[in-house]
Design an enzyme around this catalytic site. Structure first.
Site, PDB file in Angstrom:
ATOM      1  N   THR A  84       0.725  -1.215  -0.060  1.00  0.00           N
ATOM      2  CA  THR A  84       0.003  -0.072  -0.021  1.00  0.00           C
ATOM      3  C   THR A  84       0.876   1.331  -0.071  1.00  0.00           C
ATOM      4  O   THR A  84       0.655   2.239  -0.671  1.00  0.00           O
ATOM      5  CB  THR A  84      -0.976   0.003   1.100  1.00  0.00           C
ATOM      6  OG1 THR A  84      -1.657  -1.236   1.220  1.00  0.00           O
ATOM      7  CG2 THR A  84      -1.846   1.385   1.239  1.00  0.00           C
ATOM      8  N   CYS A  85       1.882   1.275   0.751  1.00  0.00           N
ATOM      9  CA  CYS A  85       2.617   2.598   0.758  1.00  0.00           C
ATOM     10  C   CYS A  85       3.529   2.617  -0.416  1.00  0.00           C
ATOM     11  O   CYS A  85       3.640   3.851  -0.991  1.00  0.00           O
ATOM     12  CB  CYS A  85       3.792   2.203   2.011  1.00  0.00           C
ATOM     13  SG  CYS A  85       3.022   1.869   3.701  1.00  0.00           S
TER      14      CYS A  85
END
Length: 196
Positions: A84-85
Site C-alpha cells: 500500500t505504501c
C-alpha cells in the site's frame, strides 16, 4: 456442631477478598495501539531530532535542515516497500510534487520507521528522479515525539501512523491522520493539495 451445615458464602468471599492481592481482580489491559500524543495544528517540529538519508552511504540529516525556514509537505507511511505504501500512497505524492511546489511548498518528504537503504529502494521503484525526500526514522523517535506512532505488534513493532501534514517554518499548519495504518483519501496527496 455440624460446620458443614449453614456454610456462609458471604463470609468466605469476604475473607478471600482480603487475602488475595488487588491485582488478581484487575481486568487485563492491552497496550495502547497509538501514542497518547496526537499530531495537531500548532505543534512544533523538534529541530534537534535527526533522520537518516542515503547520500554516499547512510547519513544523518537534522530536522532543522529539513524544516527551518521552509514549507514542507510530510506524509508518514507504516512501512517502506509494503504494497500500500509503495504502490498507492507514495506514487500520489511523486505525481503531485510539481503541483505542491507551485503552491509554495519547498520540499515533499516521506517519513517511515525504516533504515535509509530500504527507503532508497522504495524511492528507486516509484521515484527514480528523487523528487520526494526520503527520511528514515529508524528508532521511531520522530514519530513518537510528534504523536504519529502506531504499534503494529508482531507485524513490525512501532511504525508511523499513516498521515500527511504541512509544516511552515517548523510549525504544523495542517494535520491529516488516518485511524491507524489503513489508507484512505485522508492522507492522500490530492487531499492535502486541495487544502493549500
Amino acid at each position: 456442631e455440624d460446620r458443614g451445615v449453614g456454610f456462609d458464602m458471604t463470609q468466605w468471599l469476604t475473607m478471600a477478598l482480603v487475602a488475595w492481592p488487588a491485582w488478581a481482580f484487575m481486568a487485563p489491559t492491552a497496550p495502547a495501539a497509538r501514542s497518547a500524543l496526537k499530531l495537531a495544528k500548532g505543534d512544533a517540529i523538534p529541530m534537534d531530532s535527526e533522520f537518516m538519508i542515503l547520500s554516499d552511504g547512510p547519513s544523518p540529516i537534522a530536522a532543522s535542515e529539513v524544516f527551518e525556514g521552509k514549507t514542507v509537505v510530510v506524509f508518514g507511511i507504516p512501512g517502506a516497500l509494503t504494497p500500500t505504501c509503495t504502490e498507492k500512497q507514495l506514487p500520489g505524492y511523486v505525481e503531485k510534487v510539481k503541483d505542491f511546489k507551485a503552491k509554495g511548498v519547498d520540499t515533499v518528504a516521506c517519513v517511515s520507521v525504516n533504515d535509509p537503504f530500504v527507503m532508497n529502494e522504495m524511492s528507486k521503484l516509484q521515484d527514480p528522479d528523487g523528487a520526494v525526500l526520503m527520511l528514515g526514522d529508524g528508532a521511531a523517535s520522530f514519530v513518537k515525539t510528534m504523536g504519529i506512532d502506531v504499534d503494529t505488534g508482531a507485524f513490525g513493532g512501532v511504525r508511523s501512523q499513516r498521515c500527511s501534514f504541512l509544516v511552515k517554518d517548523g510549525v504544523v499548519e495542517i494535520a491529516n491522520l488516518e485511524g491507524g495504518t489503513g489508507f484512505t483519501d485522508v492522507s492522500a496527496a490530492e487531499t492535502l493539495l486541495g487544502q493549500l
